[in-house]
Design an enzyme around this catalytic site. Structure first.
Site, PDB file in Angstrom:
ATOM      1  N   ARG A 147      61.164  40.672  26.815  1.00 16.31           N
ATOM      2  CA  ARG A 147      61.751  41.427  27.912  1.00 16.31           C
ATOM      3  C   ARG A 147      61.134  40.919  29.203  1.00 16.31           C
ATOM      4  NH1 ARG A 147      60.753  47.734  29.368  1.00 16.31           N
ATOM      5  NH2 ARG A 147      59.124  46.783  30.647  1.00 16.31           N
ATOM      6  N   TYR A 159      60.321  49.204  38.306  1.00 21.16           N
ATOM      7  CA  TYR A 159      59.949  49.531  36.936  1.00 21.16           C
ATOM      8  C   TYR A 159      59.525  48.269  36.182  1.00 21.16           C
ATOM      9  CZ  TYR A 159      59.908  49.914  32.093  1.00 21.16           C
ATOM     10  OH  TYR A 159      59.466  49.811  30.815  1.00 21.16           O
ATOM     11  N   ASP A 210      65.348  45.692  31.199  1.00 25.67           N
ATOM     12  CA  ASP A 210      65.457  47.144  31.223  1.00 25.67           C
ATOM     13  C   ASP A 210      65.770  47.603  32.645  1.00 25.67           C
ATOM     14  OD1 ASP A 210      63.263  49.771  29.828  1.00 25.67           O
ATOM     15  OD2 ASP A 210      65.186  49.870  30.895  1.00 25.67           O
ATOM     16  N   HIS A 212      66.309  50.644  33.363  1.00 29.89           N
ATOM     17  CA  HIS A 212      65.577  51.913  33.379  1.00 29.89           C
ATOM     18  C   HIS A 212      66.339  53.049  34.059  1.00 29.89           C
ATOM     19  CE1 HIS A 212      61.716  54.141  33.000  1.00 29.89           C
ATOM     20  NE2 HIS A 212      61.573  53.295  31.998  1.00 29.89           N
ATOM     21  N   GLU A 236      69.143  47.081  28.997  1.00 32.72           N
ATOM     22  CA  GLU A 236      68.708  48.401  28.510  1.00 32.72           C
ATOM     23  C   GLU A 236      68.837  49.471  29.590  1.00 32.72           C
ATOM     24  OE1 GLU A 236      64.778  48.320  26.891  1.00 32.72           O
ATOM     25  OE2 GLU A 236      64.491  50.437  27.223  1.00 32.72           O
ATOM     26  N   GLU A 262      66.041  55.569  24.234  1.00 28.62           N
ATOM     27  CA  GLU A 262      64.610  55.891  24.053  1.00 28.62           C
ATOM     28  C   GLU A 262      64.285  57.312  24.476  1.00 28.62           C
ATOM     29  OE1 GLU A 262      63.008  52.766  26.563  1.00 28.62           O
ATOM     30  OE2 GLU A 262      62.211  54.306  27.874  1.00 28.62           O
ATOM     31  N   ARG A 283      68.249  52.992  20.690  1.00 27.46           N
ATOM     32  CA  ARG A 283      66.808  52.838  20.945  1.00 27.46           C
ATOM     33  C   ARG A 283      65.972  54.019  20.453  1.00 27.46           C
ATOM     34  NH1 ARG A 283      63.467  49.738  22.780  1.00 27.46           N
ATOM     35  NH2 ARG A 283      62.871  50.706  24.774  1.00 27.46           N
ATOM     36  N   GLU A 339      60.739  47.078  19.651  1.00 28.08           N
ATOM     37  CA  GLU A 339      59.889  46.864  20.825  1.00 28.08           C
ATOM     38  C   GLU A 339      58.438  46.938  20.406  1.00 28.08           C
ATOM     39  OE1 GLU A 339      60.498  49.741  23.865  1.00 28.08           O
ATOM     40  OE2 GLU A 339      59.125  48.805  25.263  1.00 28.08           O
ATOM     41  N   TRP A 402      63.705  57.535  37.594  1.00 21.61           N
ATOM     42  CA  TRP A 402      62.585  56.565  37.574  1.00 21.61           C
ATOM     43  C   TRP A 402      62.793  55.532  36.493  1.00 21.61           C
ATOM     44  CZ3 TRP A 402      58.918  55.662  33.634  1.00 21.61           C
ATOM     45  CH2 TRP A 402      57.994  54.669  33.961  1.00 21.61           C
TER      46      TRP A 402
END
Ligand code: CS2
Ligand code: MG
Length: 402
Positions: A147, A159, A210, A212, A236, A262, A283, A339, A402
């Site tokens: 990543r 991030y 990602d 995020h 992601e 996630e 995820r 991951e 975030w």
């Protein structure tokens, strides 16, 4: 086989962790990760005050019954705190069952479906050239999937850009740090990062990114489209996924594979994304999505739609979760990738484990159970310290994801 003791261990070796240790009348014990980054004591209290009293005296062999008892019996269902607590109980019970039978956990999940587990690491840099160097370092370590995250010109922070080292811990002590964000600057920049990475590393290295949760669906569609020439393994969390139908717009515009989940804690959080084939990887992970038992149910739904697993594995998920995830990954048919954001050395000392890394793949090991333990006396030397994930704001001060 009655449960005679249930201990909630809160410690902070490198970062805060919450671990549940269940012990049975014949001395067998199992571990479950219950860590929820930035809200650790909420889960620890839920376990101590509301779950542990219900476990003592129960038959540790009745994993599914205890899962349903804790889920349906609470009346108030789902959510990250409740499900992290249930996850920890579930994982500890699977650990006990496998230890008692003298087999590694994956043997109870249907045995190995592959010889090893493909993992990805986190490379980041303050700018593109630093990110290129970081990716090169991970290639040298043998990773086949990496990543890549980079600082964004004109933004003081973003991030995924770590403070050096092999892991990225976003939580900071005391009050939440505040970051400033610009989707415009980010969107203009990210395609340059991956253009540079493909020029440097060629087409074969699996590259992931990602976003995020920070983009609107049309922004995410733009980014996915602009990244298509670079053939990412996945993009992601391109957009917040509370409203799952948002991803229809993204899907209409791009073939860049999408990974989400996630922050999900039940199959209901991702059922539409999976059934409408709005994502390519799910995820969800052991500690946040109901443990091994519920994660298997999510994976079964995903298998029907050819969605593959890509479980979360950040530094704030303990080695107890990592171990459980690797047993699940070795066995589940529709495995995609795992991951693996490494832990701090003190974390690994508190949680000795049998999983190993070699040439971009991992192995859970063949010791009975999960193959992870906790050194309680050493854990006690690392007391909990309140820490928060950052809060993100747009340049005009509006609170953002975030
Ligand atoms: C990230 C996480 O690993 C990832 O994909 O999204 O590091 C996430 O930021 C943390 O787990 C939050 O605690
Ligand atoms: Mg993520």
């Amino acid at each position: 086989m009655k449960i005679t003791d249930a201990k909630v261990i809160v410690c902070s070796p490198g970062r805060n962790f919450v671990t549940l240790k269940l012990t049975t009348e014949d001395g067998a014990y199992g571990l479950g990760d219950a860590t929820l980054n930035g809200r650790e004591l909420a889960v620890a209290t839920y376990l101590t005050e509301h779950v542990v009293p219900l476990l003592i005296g129960r038959d540790a062999r009745r994993i599914e019954d205890i899962w349903q008892y804790l889920y349906k019996g609470a009346y108030w269902r789902r959510g990250p705190v409740t499900m992290a607590a249930i996850s920890a109980v579930d994982t500890a019970l699977w650990d006990i069952k496998a230890k008692t039978l003298g087999v590694p956990l994956y043997q109870l999940l249907g045995g190995a479906s592959r010889d090893s587990v493909l993992v990805y690491g986190h490379a980041s840099g303050a700018d593109i050239e630093e990110a290129v160097k970081a990716v090169a370092h991970y290639v040298d370590l043998g990773y086949k999937a990496i990543r890549a995250q980079s600082g964004v010109p004109g933004l003081a922070s973003t991030y995924g850009v770590g403070r050096g080292g092999m892991y990225y811990e976003p939580a900071e002590k005391n009050i939440p740090p505040e970051n400033l964000w610009s989707s415009e600057r980010y969107l203009d920049f990210v395609p340059q990062l991956f253009s540079r990475l493909r020029r440097e590393f060629g087409p074969d290295l699996h590259l992931l990114h990602d976003a995020h949760h920070r983009l609107t669906p049309i922004e995410a569609a733009r980014l996915g489209k602009e990244l298509e020439p670079y053939h990412l393994f996945w993009l992601e969390d391109p957009s917040p996924a509370e409203l799952q139908e948002r991803f229809r717009l993204i899907r209409q515009h791009t073939t860049t594979p999408i990974a989400v989940g996630e922050v999900f804690n039940s199959v209901y959080d991702c059922q539409q994304l999976i059934q409408e084939q709005l994502i390519d990887y799910i995820r969800t992970t052991v500690v946040h999505a109901g443990g091994i038992s519920h994660l298997r149910k999510i994976a079964s739904l995903a298998e029907m739609y050819q969605v593959r697993t890509g479980s979360h594995g950040a530094t704030d998920l303990s080695p107890a979760c990592m171990a459980a995830a690797l047993h699940f990954d070795l066995s589940v048919h529709n495995f995609g990738i795992q991951e693996y954001m490494r832990h701090a050395p003190e974390t690994d000392r508190v949680f000795p484990h049998s999983y190993t890394f070699d040439q971009g793949h991992m192995y859970p090991g063949d010791s009975p159970g999960l193959g992870v333990d906790i050194d309680e006396s050493l854990a006690a030397k690392f007391p909990y310290q309140r820490a928060y994930l950052p809060v993100n704001r747009k340049l005009d001060g509006t609170v953002h994801d975030w």
